[in-house]
Design an enzyme around this catalytic site. Structure first.
Site, short mmCIF file in Angstrom:
data_model
loop_
_atom_site.label_atom_id
_atom_site.label_comp_id
_atom_site.label_asym_id
_atom_site.label_seq_id
_atom_site.Cartn_x
_atom_site.Cartn_y
_atom_site.Cartn_z
N GLU A 1 -0.99 5.27 13.62
CA GLU A 1 -0.70 6.50 12.87
C GLU A 1 -0.92 7.74 13.74
O GLU A 1 -0.14 8.69 13.67
CB GLU A 1 -1.56 6.58 11.61
N CYS B 1 0.80 -1.22 0.00
CA CYS B 1 0.00 0.00 0.00
C CYS B 1 0.84 1.27 0.00
O CYS B 1 0.29 2.37 -0.06
CB CYS B 1 -0.96 -0.01 1.18
N PHE C 1 1.65 -3.34 3.93
CA PHE C 1 2.02 -4.66 4.43
C PHE C 1 3.49 -4.90 4.09
O PHE C 1 3.99 -4.51 3.03
CB PHE C 1 1.18 -5.74 3.76
N LYS D 1 -9.49 7.90 2.34
CA LYS D 1 -10.01 6.54 2.24
C LYS D 1 -11.40 6.41 2.85
O LYS D 1 -12.10 5.43 2.57
CB LYS D 1 -9.05 5.55 2.92
N HIS E 1 -9.82 1.79 0.12
CA HIS E 1 -8.36 1.61 0.05
C HIS E 1 -7.98 1.03 -1.31
O HIS E 1 -8.27 -0.12 -1.61
CB HIS E 1 -7.92 0.67 1.17
N HIS F 1 -2.65 8.04 6.00
CA HIS F 1 -2.90 6.71 5.44
C HIS F 1 -4.31 6.28 5.83
O HIS F 1 -5.08 5.82 5.00
CB HIS F 1 -1.86 5.72 5.95
#
Length: 413
Positions: free
Chosen positions: A315, A164, A400, A336, A341, A304
């Site tokens: 975050e 991502c 990831f 998002k 996403h 994010h």
């Protein structure tokens, strides 16, 4: 060090395939999350996502159907966005040295649809029936390769696959190529088309996805105490980057300037972030330092913000760690919440949103933030867009594998 500016942006997204439509819907709090229609989802645990409905590349590209069929859906998205971004920049790529113009597109997964289709063909009809186009269609670098062929570019041509964080790493790497003098123009961003039976079931089996099948538009809810996972989406976001004097010499409309890039690794788990956000904080600090800014000069963080229980808390902690008392003065929002996403494409689409934020001096909202998590206590611009003086924006992307990538952009002078 050479300066790098943005002269063109374009998206293919659940909120629209024209930048004006995309921005209007983002600022008015629209959701692009819908029930899925591209395949039968009756037996799936999750039955919704950020699907781009009625997408036909022929509506956007002057290419014969035979050529379009040689492209996986993720490459179609990337090529359409690239053509739109180049057109918007006003650059003529047939003029000048093609060895100074390049492409760098990120994708977390690549041609997943092609993999699934050819796997079925192999087992249903045998190895002799597998398409000879399979490998060129499924490669993660297929998007970059096809874009370079389309525009006859012979400069740097690469691809990034950092889950991502892919698009943000791609943009950062393209920024460096221009900054260090290897290229003058780069087409860069990310593309993803992972809403497939395998993609949807794989993420669902990880318990990574929201399961709000009865209310898809409210499913992506970053920092809300009732969040239950991210929403799988698809699309592409592409930017045209140029060296400043190159852009000025042709009278380009300069949209923004990229001034900082940082990246790091969590080094602790393949899918879960550091609980304290240490890896994310390191990437943010590196990008701000690279921009040669004090942290309190950042006005807005495009987060994010995936709507996952662990990620949103990590975050938030990372932002507090980096900004200290200034964290309370920041606007922080998650695109998002509206887009879902887009995995490896998310950083590209969200960077386009950041450029528009600087252009319009508006911070897009975080929708669906109805009951804030007590551990997530910053100003997330809930529900409604906000006018604000913006000079510097920090863009976060985490993937990831523990990949962290951040960019700092500045309002055009």
């Amino acid at each position: 060090m050479r300066r790098v500016v943005v002269t063109g942006i374009a998206v293919v997204s659940p909120l629209g395939c024209e930048i004006s439509e995309f921005w209007d819907r983002l600022c008015t709090g629209k959701s692009g999350i819908v029930p899925l229609t591209r395949f039968d989802v009756d037996e799936f645990k999750v039955r919704f996502g950020g699907e781009i409905r009625d997408f036909d590349p022929a509506d956007h590209l002057e290419l014969p159907q035979k050529e379009l069929r040689r492209l996986d859906r993720f490459t179609q998205f990337a090529l359409v966005a690239s053509v739109k971004a180049v057109a918007g920049s006003g650059i003529d790529l047939t003029v000048g040295d093609p060895y100074r113009n390049g492409v760098l597109i990120g994708s977390g997964i690549g041609g997943l649809e092609e993999i699934e289709q050819q796997h079925s063909t192999l087992y249903d009809r045998g190895p002799s029936r597998v398409s000879p186009l399979m490998i060129p269609k499924l490669m993660v670098n297929a998007a970059s390769g096809n874009i370079s062929v389309h525009f006859a570019l012979r400069g740097p041509n690469s691809a990034v696959a950092t889950a991502c964080a892919s698009a943000t790493n791609a943009i950062g790497d393209a920024f460096r190529l221009i900054q260090y003098g290897t290229a003058d123009v780069m087409i860069t961003g990310g593309s993803e088309a992972a809403i497939t039976p395998m993609g949807l079931s794989g993420f669902a089996r990880m318990n990574a996805l929201s399961t709000r099948n009865d209310d898809p538009e409210s499913a992506s809810r970053p920092w809300d105490k009732d969040r239950d996972g991210f929403v799988l989406s698809e699309g592409a976001g592409v930017l045209v980057l140029e060296e400043l004097s190159h852009a000025e010499s042709r009278g380009a409309n300069i949209l923004a300037e990229i001034i900082g890039y940082g990246m790091s690794a969590d080094g602790s788990h393949m899918t879960a972030p550091n609980p304290g956000g240490e890896g994310a904080a390191r990437a943010m600090s590196a990008a701000i330092a690279d921009a040669n800014l004090p942290a309190d000069q950042i006005d807005y963080v495009n987060a994010h913000g995936t709507s996952t229980p662990l990620g949103d808390v990590a975050e938030t902690r990372a932002i507090k760690s980096v900004f200290g008392d200034h964290a309370r003065s920041l606007c922080v929002s998650s695109s998002k919440s509206q887009l879902g996403h887009l995995l490896g494409a998310s950083g590209g689409v969200e960077m386009c949103a950041c450029v528009m934020a600087l252009q319009q001096q508006i911070v897009p909202p975080t929708i669906n933030l109805d009951s804030p998590d007590p551990e997530c206590d910053l100003d997330y611009v809930p529900r409604e867009a906000r006018s604000r003086s913006l000079t510097h924006i920090l863009k976060n992307s985490f993937g990831f594998g523990g990949h962290n990538a951040c960019l700092v952009i500045r309002k055009a002078a």
